[in-house]
Design a protein around this motif. Structure first.
Motif, PDB file in Angstrom:
ATOM      1  N   ASP A   1       0.693  -1.103   0.021  1.00 37.48           N
ATOM      2  CA  ASP A   1       0.018   0.064  -0.096  1.00 37.48           C
ATOM      3  C   ASP A   1       0.885   1.214   0.151  1.00 37.48           C
ATOM      4  N   GLU A   2       2.211   1.158   0.873  1.00 43.12           N
ATOM      5  CA  GLU A   2       2.683   2.638   1.180  1.00 43.12           C
ATOM      6  C   GLU A   2       3.716   2.544  -0.320  1.00 43.12           C
ATOM      7  N   LEU A   3       4.258   1.340  -0.914  1.00 41.67           N
ATOM      8  CA  LEU A   3       4.559   1.305  -2.225  1.00 41.67           C
ATOM      9  C   LEU A   3       3.965   2.090  -3.309  1.00 41.67           C
ATOM     10  N   GLY A   4       2.781   1.618  -3.222  1.00 49.54           N
ATOM     11  CA  GLY A   4       1.976   2.150  -4.365  1.00 49.54           C
ATOM     12  C   GLY A   4       1.673   3.588  -4.377  1.00 49.54           C
ATOM     13  N   TYR A   5       1.916   4.493  -3.342  1.00 47.96           N
ATOM     14  CA  TYR A   5       1.907   6.162  -3.162  1.00 47.96           C
ATOM     15  C   TYR A   5       3.280   6.367  -3.497  1.00 47.96           C
ATOM     16  N   ILE A   6       4.352   5.613  -3.348  1.00 46.11           N
ATOM     17  CA  ILE A   6       5.599   6.203  -3.909  1.00 46.11           C
ATOM     18  C   ILE A   6       5.760   6.041  -5.629  1.00 46.11           C
ATOM     19  N   VAL A   7       4.958   4.850  -5.987  1.00 44.69           N
ATOM     20  CA  VAL A   7       4.713   4.533  -7.413  1.00 44.69           C
ATOM     21  C   VAL A   7       4.072   5.933  -7.971  1.00 44.69           C
ATOM     22  N   LEU A   8       3.075   6.335  -7.359  1.00 42.28           N
ATOM     23  CA  LEU A   8       2.277   7.405  -8.005  1.00 42.28           C
ATOM     24  C   LEU A   8       3.039   8.658  -8.053  1.00 42.28           C
ATOM     25  N   LEU A   9       4.142   8.958  -7.170  1.00 43.26           N
ATOM     26  CA  LEU A   9       4.751  10.113  -7.264  1.00 43.26           C
ATOM     27  C   LEU A   9       5.781   9.877  -8.287  1.00 43.26           C
ATOM     28  N   ILE A  10       6.500   8.896  -8.469  1.00 40.36           N
ATOM     29  CA  ILE A  10       7.483   8.543  -9.357  1.00 40.36           C
ATOM     30  C   ILE A  10       6.858   8.491 -10.884  1.00 40.36           C
ATOM     31  N   GLN A  11       5.674   8.062 -10.970  1.00 39.62           N
ATOM     32  CA  GLN A  11       4.790   8.022 -12.363  1.00 39.62           C
ATOM     33  C   GLN A  11       4.508   9.275 -12.873  1.00 39.62           C
ATOM     34  N   SER A  12       4.041  10.319 -11.718  1.00 41.77           N
ATOM     35  CA  SER A  12       3.970  11.699 -12.211  1.00 41.77           C
ATOM     36  C   SER A  12       5.029  12.278 -12.744  1.00 41.77           C
ATOM     37  N   ALA A  13       6.113  11.960 -12.040  1.00 44.56           N
ATOM     38  CA  ALA A  13       7.487  12.495 -12.526  1.00 44.56           C
ATOM     39  C   ALA A  13       7.651  12.106 -13.938  1.00 44.56           C
ATOM     40  N   LEU A  14       7.475  10.957 -14.309  1.00 40.83           N
ATOM     41  CA  LEU A  14       7.864  10.359 -15.426  1.00 40.83           C
ATOM     42  C   LEU A  14       6.910  10.915 -16.640  1.00 40.83           C
ATOM     43  N   GLU A  15       5.489  11.227 -16.338  1.00 37.62           N
ATOM     44  CA  GLU A  15       4.603  11.943 -17.348  1.00 37.62           C
ATOM     45  C   GLU A  15       4.975  13.232 -17.360  1.00 37.62           C
ATOM     46  N   ARG A  16       5.411  13.988 -16.492  1.00 39.03           N
ATOM     47  CA  ARG A  16       5.938  15.181 -16.787  1.00 39.03           C
ATOM     48  C   ARG A  16       6.960  15.305 -17.929  1.00 39.03           C
ATOM     49  N   ARG A  17       7.879  14.308 -17.697  1.00 34.88           N
ATOM     50  CA  ARG A  17       8.972  14.343 -18.693  1.00 34.88           C
ATOM     51  C   ARG A  17       8.477  13.679 -20.060  1.00 34.88           C
ATOM     52  N   ASN A  18       7.824  12.587 -19.890  1.00 31.59           N
ATOM     53  CA  ASN A  18       7.388  11.894 -21.019  1.00 31.59           C
ATOM     54  C   ASN A  18       6.749  12.656 -22.289  1.00 31.59           C
ATOM     55  N   THR A  19       5.876  13.739 -21.675  1.00 34.41           N
ATOM     56  CA  THR A  19       5.131  14.690 -22.682  1.00 34.41           C
ATOM     57  C   THR A  19       5.770  15.779 -23.236  1.00 34.41           C
ATOM     58  N   GLU A  20       7.174  15.970 -22.958  1.00 35.84           N
ATOM     59  CA  GLU A  20       7.927  17.054 -23.496  1.00 35.84           C
ATOM     60  C   GLU A  20       9.056  16.482 -24.252  1.00 35.84           C
ATOM     61  N   TYR A  21       9.330  17.333 -25.491  1.00 35.64           N
ATOM     62  CA  TYR A  21      10.391  17.148 -26.156  1.00 35.64           C
ATOM     63  C   TYR A  21      11.149  18.466 -26.418  1.00 35.64           C
ATOM     64  N   ASN A  22      12.322  18.408 -26.739  1.00 36.37           N
ATOM     65  CA  ASN A  22      12.905  19.447 -27.345  1.00 36.37           C
ATOM     66  C   ASN A  22      13.453  19.129 -28.614  1.00 36.37           C
ATOM     67  N   ALA A  23      13.125  19.897 -29.739  1.00 38.33           N
ATOM     68  CA  ALA A  23      13.218  19.680 -31.065  1.00 38.33           C
ATOM     69  C   ALA A  23      14.093  20.533 -31.532  1.00 38.33           C
ATOM     70  N   VAL A  24      14.883  20.111 -32.684  1.00 41.12           N
ATOM     71  CA  VAL A  24      15.557  20.961 -33.615  1.00 41.12           C
ATOM     72  C   VAL A  24      15.206  20.680 -35.191  1.00 41.12           C
ATOM     73  N   ILE A  25      14.970  22.416 -35.930  1.00 40.71           N
ATOM     74  CA  ILE A  25      14.557  22.012 -37.214  1.00 40.71           C
ATOM     75  C   ILE A  25      15.876  22.113 -38.048  1.00 40.71           C
ATOM     76  N   LEU A  26      16.208  21.382 -38.890  1.00 36.98           N
ATOM     77  CA  LEU A  26      17.382  21.540 -39.909  1.00 36.98           C
ATOM     78  C   LEU A  26      16.723  22.209 -41.008  1.00 36.98           C
ATOM     79  N   ALA A  27      17.198  23.601 -41.037  1.00 40.16           N
ATOM     80  CA  ALA A  27      16.537  24.621 -41.957  1.00 40.16           C
ATOM     81  C   ALA A  27      17.442  24.568 -43.341  1.00 40.16           C
TER      82      ALA A  27
END
Length: 521
Positions: A260-286
């Motif tokens: 049960d306690e481990l589940g709460y920790i997983v939620l914190l880590i999952q939230s951090a992953l989703e913050r990262r996974n939905t963002e990209y830095n891109a380069v346009i080669l012009a």
């Protein structure tokens, strides 16, 4: 009476039948007070609570106690949930009612508690309540109230201008917790292949959350997690990886963390992953005018919010830091870079849709690489520790079977079985997908190994979930190299479990040597 006795045993309270005195209770005072609090918090219905409180604390003015708590809330700029408010009320009422039955608090706990704002708040409440009811609260009573508050989950920084000072105090008196969090983030970053160890928001959240977790587990207050089954199913990747946390938890605090306690920790880590996974830095080669490139970049950012930043470079600027750090290289012609996304017309709706589609394909491709274990993990497995299509009458027999084999080969000592059994009594080690991951205390492990077992028929593992694949982990993380190898194992286990073909292979295999070869293709 037998039923009542069984319920009381949960709180280390014994119901004794004395021929002269009748039924009597035998207990430590701390356990008795926790039991009373849990009764009113978790057993009594809301509509019955006020009446029963009045009966139990007959002669004690609970209304005055409530006013004292509310006044202190306002002075300290706090707002308690109904449950936390009731817990504080119960602790104070019991301290007043049972002045002749003192609680006990370990000296080292008391010294640490005095460093937190929660202690100062508890002391202020006890002083006002003591003056009102003519009671002198001992240091143990103040510390006991502080522990109940901390178990409720809020340790706070008092003033914005004291943030640095408060964190300095935490670093000084909580170095063990900080070291634990840093090791957890380092391990999870390695397993999940994501720079979680540089996420300061996640680090701070874990520090505050885990401090309450340690107090809850150390002082016998279990916390249920209604989202646990959802977490196991929806966030199985992070939940599987998080089992390394349970071993680190024992190493640092000599406590077993519940699922049960481990589940709460997983939620914190999952939230951090989703913050990262939905963002990209891109380069346009012009290979066009820069003004056109600016127009293209604005259009992309508008329609694809996952891309947070775009830099416009020529294809000759591959040594540019933005190019090296980019997640995506957007170009009209190939630049022979695995990050490239080739789109002919970025201004058209079709071009934007194709860019979205290619980003999704890249994500899917990265998540569906052919699973297998690396040579680095080969020494954790061996054909004579792979047992296929087994039949066991119950979980205890399976654990005894696995640990006996490990002990005969000198990989563990005799205490591993009992430590694994104790863990199962505290928390389920099923991790979803009909897979279980039992493990014992690392102190009984001489050499790290995994016993892999498949079952001819699924076995009821924890009263709810059935499993037919079991990885029994005997891990010892005494050296940096050993820890790295175990992190690699977890990292590689996750895509294996998510791959239907791989799991089908495990379940259908009949020959341990052939399966061993498949594990390391």
């Amino acid at each position: 009476m037998n039923s009542v006795g069984q319920q009381l045993e949960t709180w280390n309270i014994s119901l004794l039948n004395d021929r002269r005195a009748g039924y009597i209770l035998q207990y430590e005072e701390n356990d008795y007070r926790k039991a009373v609090s849990q009764f009113f918090l978790g057993t009594v219905q809301d509509q019955e609570r006020e009446r029963l409180l009045g009966q139990f604390f007959q002669g004690l003015d609970l209304a005055w106690l409530r006013r004292i708590i509310v006044r202190q809330e306002h002075e300290w700029h706090l707002h308690f949930s109904d449950q936390v408010f009731l817990e504080v009320l119960l602790v104070l009422a019991l301290a007043i009612q049972r002045q002749d039955h003192p609680v006990t608090v370990r000296t080292e706990d008391a010294r640490m508690l005095e460093r937190y704002n929660d202690y100062l708040f508890a002391k202020a409440i006890c002083q006002e309540a003591g003056q009102m009811f003519g009671v002198v609260f001992s240091e143990e009573e103040i510390c006991f109230l502080t522990m109940r508050i901390m178990c409720a989950g809020f340790v706070r920084i008092s003033q914005p201008d004291q943030i640095q000072e408060t964190w300095d105090v935490i670093r000084e008196y909580d170095s063990n917790l900080l070291a634990f969090v840093d090791e957890v983030l380092s391990s999870m970053a390695a397993i999940l292949d994501c720079a979680l160890d540089t996420d300061q928001n996640l680090r701070n959240s874990l520090i505050l959350h885990l401090r309450s977790t340690v107090f809850r587990l150390r002082h016998g207050q279990r916390r249920s997690n209604e989202l646990l089954q959802y977490i196991k199913t929806e966030y199985s990747r992070v939940y599987t990886a998080s089992w390394i946390i349970s071993m680190l938890f024992e190493k640092y605090f000599d406590l077993q963390i519940t699922d049960d306690e481990l589940g709460y920790i997983v939620l914190l880590i999952q939230s951090a992953l989703e913050r990262r996974n939905t963002e990209y830095n891109a380069v346009i080669l012009a290979d066009f005018a820069r003004s056109f490139g600016e127009l293209v970049s604005q259009r992309i950012i508008r329609y694809i919010p996952e891309i947070r930043r775009i830099d416009i470079l020529s294809r000759y600027e591959t040594d540019n830091p933005h190019y090296r750090e980019a997640d995506l290289i957007i170009t009209r012609t190939s630049c022979n870079d695995p990050r490239e996304v080739i789109i002919d017309n970025l201004l058209s709706e079709q071009g934007v849709a194709e860019l979205k589609a290619q980003i999704r394909r890249k994500e899917k491709s990265a998540a569906s690489q052919s699973p297998a274990f690396s040579v680095e993990c080969a020494s954790l497995f061996s054909p004579d520790l792979i047992f296929l299509q087994q039949k066991f009458s119950d979980k205890e027999t399976l654990l005894k079977f696995a640990t006996t084999w490990l002990e005969e080969k000198g990989y563990c000592s005799s205490g591993l079985y009992q430590s694994a059994l104790n863990r199962e009594k505290l928390t389920s080690t099923s991790i979803g997908g009909s897979v279980a991951f039992p493990h014992g205390d690392p102190e009984f492990v001489n050499e790290s190994h995994v016993a892999l077992m498949t079952l001819a028929e699924p076995m009821l593992w924890d009263g709810e979930e059935k499993v037919d694949v079991v990885f029994f982990a005997a891990f010892n993380m005494n050296s940096r190299e050993e820890r790295h190898r175990i992190e690699t194992f977890y990292k590689e286990l996750i895509p294996c479990m998510a791959d239907g073909r791989f799991m089908k292979l495990l379940r259908s295999s009949r020959d341990s040597i052939s399966l061993y070869k498949e594990l390391f293709r």
